[in-house]
Design a protein around this motif. Structure first.
Motif, mmCIF file in Angstrom:
data_model
loop_
_atom_site.group_PDB
_atom_site.id
_atom_site.type_symbol
_atom_site.label_atom_id
_atom_site.label_comp_id
_atom_site.label_asym_id
_atom_site.label_seq_id
_atom_site.Cartn_x
_atom_site.Cartn_y
_atom_site.Cartn_z
ATOM 1 N N UNK A 83 3.222 11.553 -7.613
ATOM 2 C CA UNK A 83 3.749 12.365 -6.687
ATOM 3 C C UNK A 83 2.331 13.361 -6.062
ATOM 4 N N UNK A 84 1.484 13.350 -6.950
ATOM 5 C CA UNK A 84 0.346 14.053 -6.512
ATOM 6 C C UNK A 84 -0.901 13.464 -7.238
ATOM 7 N N UNK A 85 -2.126 13.194 -6.503
ATOM 8 C CA UNK A 85 -3.403 12.495 -6.975
ATOM 9 C C UNK A 85 -4.359 13.711 -6.821
ATOM 10 N N UNK A 86 -5.300 14.208 -7.558
ATOM 11 C CA UNK A 86 -6.062 15.215 -7.556
ATOM 12 C C UNK A 86 -7.513 15.012 -7.958
ATOM 13 N N UNK A 87 -8.715 15.050 -7.201
ATOM 14 C CA UNK A 87 -9.689 15.008 -7.768
ATOM 15 C C UNK A 87 -10.607 16.282 -7.992
ATOM 16 N N UNK A 88 -11.131 16.676 -9.033
ATOM 17 C CA UNK A 88 -11.856 17.997 -8.976
ATOM 18 C C UNK A 88 -13.192 17.717 -9.556
ATOM 19 N N UNK A 89 -14.475 17.990 -8.521
ATOM 20 C CA UNK A 89 -15.612 17.678 -8.958
ATOM 21 C C UNK A 89 -16.050 19.021 -10.267
ATOM 22 N N UNK A 90 -16.445 18.936 -11.101
ATOM 23 C CA UNK A 90 -16.858 19.729 -12.206
ATOM 24 C C UNK A 90 -18.250 20.181 -12.116
ATOM 25 N N UNK A 91 -19.245 19.210 -11.928
ATOM 26 C CA UNK A 91 -20.535 19.271 -11.738
ATOM 27 C C UNK A 91 -20.945 17.980 -10.703
ATOM 28 N N UNK A 92 -22.385 18.029 -10.607
ATOM 29 C CA UNK A 92 -22.741 16.731 -9.681
ATOM 30 C C UNK A 92 -22.469 15.407 -10.405
ATOM 31 N N UNK A 93 -22.400 15.577 -11.572
ATOM 32 C CA UNK A 93 -22.056 14.289 -12.388
ATOM 33 C C UNK A 93 -21.109 13.973 -13.540
ATOM 34 N N UNK A 136 0.815 -1.147 0.026
ATOM 35 C CA UNK A 136 -0.068 0.024 0.033
ATOM 36 C C UNK A 136 0.919 1.381 0.017
ATOM 37 N N UNK A 137 0.575 1.934 -0.821
ATOM 38 C CA UNK A 137 1.195 3.516 -0.903
ATOM 39 C C UNK A 137 0.168 4.474 -0.523
ATOM 40 N N UNK A 138 0.712 5.316 0.403
ATOM 41 C CA UNK A 138 0.104 6.382 1.119
ATOM 42 C C UNK A 138 0.061 7.889 0.630
ATOM 43 N N UNK A 139 -0.653 8.576 0.453
ATOM 44 C CA UNK A 139 -0.620 10.104 0.238
ATOM 45 C C UNK A 139 -1.339 10.806 1.123
ATOM 46 N N UNK A 140 -0.767 11.805 1.443
ATOM 47 C CA UNK A 140 -1.822 12.589 2.512
ATOM 48 C C UNK A 140 -2.339 13.791 1.796
ATOM 49 N N UNK A 141 -3.410 14.251 2.329
ATOM 50 C CA UNK A 141 -4.109 15.261 1.643
ATOM 51 C C UNK A 141 -3.344 16.603 2.137
ATOM 52 N N UNK A 142 -3.036 17.376 1.080
ATOM 53 C CA UNK A 142 -2.696 18.815 1.406
ATOM 54 C C UNK A 142 -3.524 19.802 0.730
ATOM 55 N N UNK A 143 -4.636 19.674 0.390
ATOM 56 C CA UNK A 143 -5.726 20.310 0.057
ATOM 57 C C UNK A 143 -7.060 19.749 0.044
ATOM 58 N N UNK A 144 -8.122 20.241 0.578
ATOM 59 C CA UNK A 144 -9.500 19.899 0.693
ATOM 60 C C UNK A 144 -10.617 20.838 0.605
ATOM 61 N N UNK A 145 -11.636 20.619 -0.134
ATOM 62 C CA UNK A 145 -12.617 21.546 -0.245
ATOM 63 C C UNK A 145 -13.889 20.629 -0.504
ATOM 64 N N UNK A 187 -15.112 20.904 -3.269
ATOM 65 C CA UNK A 187 -15.133 20.460 -4.837
ATOM 66 C C UNK A 187 -13.999 19.797 -5.357
ATOM 67 N N UNK A 188 -12.765 19.681 -4.610
ATOM 68 C CA UNK A 188 -11.828 19.251 -4.869
ATOM 69 C C UNK A 188 -10.803 18.785 -3.608
ATOM 70 N N UNK A 189 -9.921 17.749 -3.953
ATOM 71 C CA UNK A 189 -9.122 17.014 -3.019
ATOM 72 C C UNK A 189 -7.794 16.844 -3.548
ATOM 73 N N UNK A 190 -6.861 16.928 -2.953
ATOM 74 C CA UNK A 190 -5.341 16.914 -3.504
ATOM 75 C C UNK A 190 -4.626 16.051 -2.557
ATOM 76 N N UNK A 191 -3.886 14.964 -3.017
ATOM 77 C CA UNK A 191 -3.125 14.094 -2.060
ATOM 78 C C UNK A 191 -1.750 14.216 -2.723
ATOM 79 N N UNK A 192 -0.792 14.269 -1.502
ATOM 80 C CA UNK A 192 0.982 14.107 -2.266
ATOM 81 C C UNK A 192 1.680 13.134 -1.437
ATOM 82 N N UNK A 193 2.700 12.607 -2.208
ATOM 83 C CA UNK A 193 3.545 11.854 -1.462
ATOM 84 C C UNK A 193 4.850 12.140 -2.502
ATOM 85 N N UNK A 194 5.652 13.143 -1.812
ATOM 86 C CA UNK A 194 7.182 13.370 -2.543
ATOM 87 C C UNK A 194 8.047 12.279 -2.790
ATOM 88 N N UNK A 195 7.851 11.245 -2.033
ATOM 89 C CA UNK A 195 8.724 10.078 -2.052
ATOM 90 C C UNK A 195 8.481 8.935 -2.944
#
Length: 168
Positions: A134-144, A110-119, A121-129
């Motif tokens: 090194x970065x995983x992002x999800x951005x809600x554009x609309x409800x669908x 298992x590889x773990x990424x810690x959230x660096x930003x969350x709102x 409509x958007x969540x960002x996870x990072x693991x510089x190692x």
């Protein structure tokens, strides 16, 4: 004297009941606030996907328990499953973690990424190692619809991949 004792008994009982109700309300309030960061990303729950000429991408999220969202990603080309990922987003204290296990990668670890930003409509996870991403992002554009993006340094060059998805 009897009236005084009666009034005193009524007042004491009322104070005790009020005190107990306040403590129960406080417990419920603490319990409901305990996983507020996870609450903000519950818009991920559901089945998402995108079909391109390369294949069919599907990502499905559900709530495992109060502190955890559970996800699974698959990429299928024709009849072949090219990629499978098992994911959990876990709230621990005031932090969110994206824990992932990808088939045939990282020796199943298992590889773990810690959230660096969350709102909401958007969540960002990072693991510089981690090698890539090194970065995983999800951005809600609309409800669908949403866009998932992975990025970072790949073989000495900045690189990214975006995955637009629609709710199924």
């Amino acid at each position: 004297m009897k009236k005084a004792v009666l009034y005193l008994s009524i007042i004491t009982t009322s104070l005790l009941l009020t005190s107990c109700l306040k403590k129960e309300d406080q417990k419920n309030e603490i319990k409901s606030k305990k996983y507020t960061k996870l609450e903000d990303v519950k818009w991920l729950i559901g089945s998402w996907g995108n079909t391109t000429k390369e294949g069919n991408l599907t990502e499905t999220w559900s709530q495992k328990n109060d502190s955890t969202l559970s996800g699974k990603t698959t990429f299928i080309a024709g009849k072949d499953t090219l990629f499978t990922e098992t994911i959990e987003i876990i709230q621990t204290k005031d932090s969110l973690f994206y824990n992932t296990s990808v088939s045939n990668q990282n020796e199943g670890k298992i590889i773990s990424f810690k959230s660096s930003f969350a709102s909401k409509n958007e969540i960002v996870f990072e693991n510089s190692k981690h090698d890539f991403p090194q970065k995983i992002e999800y951005k809600k554009i609309a409800s669908d619809s949403l866009v998932a993006k992975i990025s970072g340094n790949k073989q000495g060059k900045e690189s990214f991949e975006e995955y637009p998805m629609k709710k199924k």
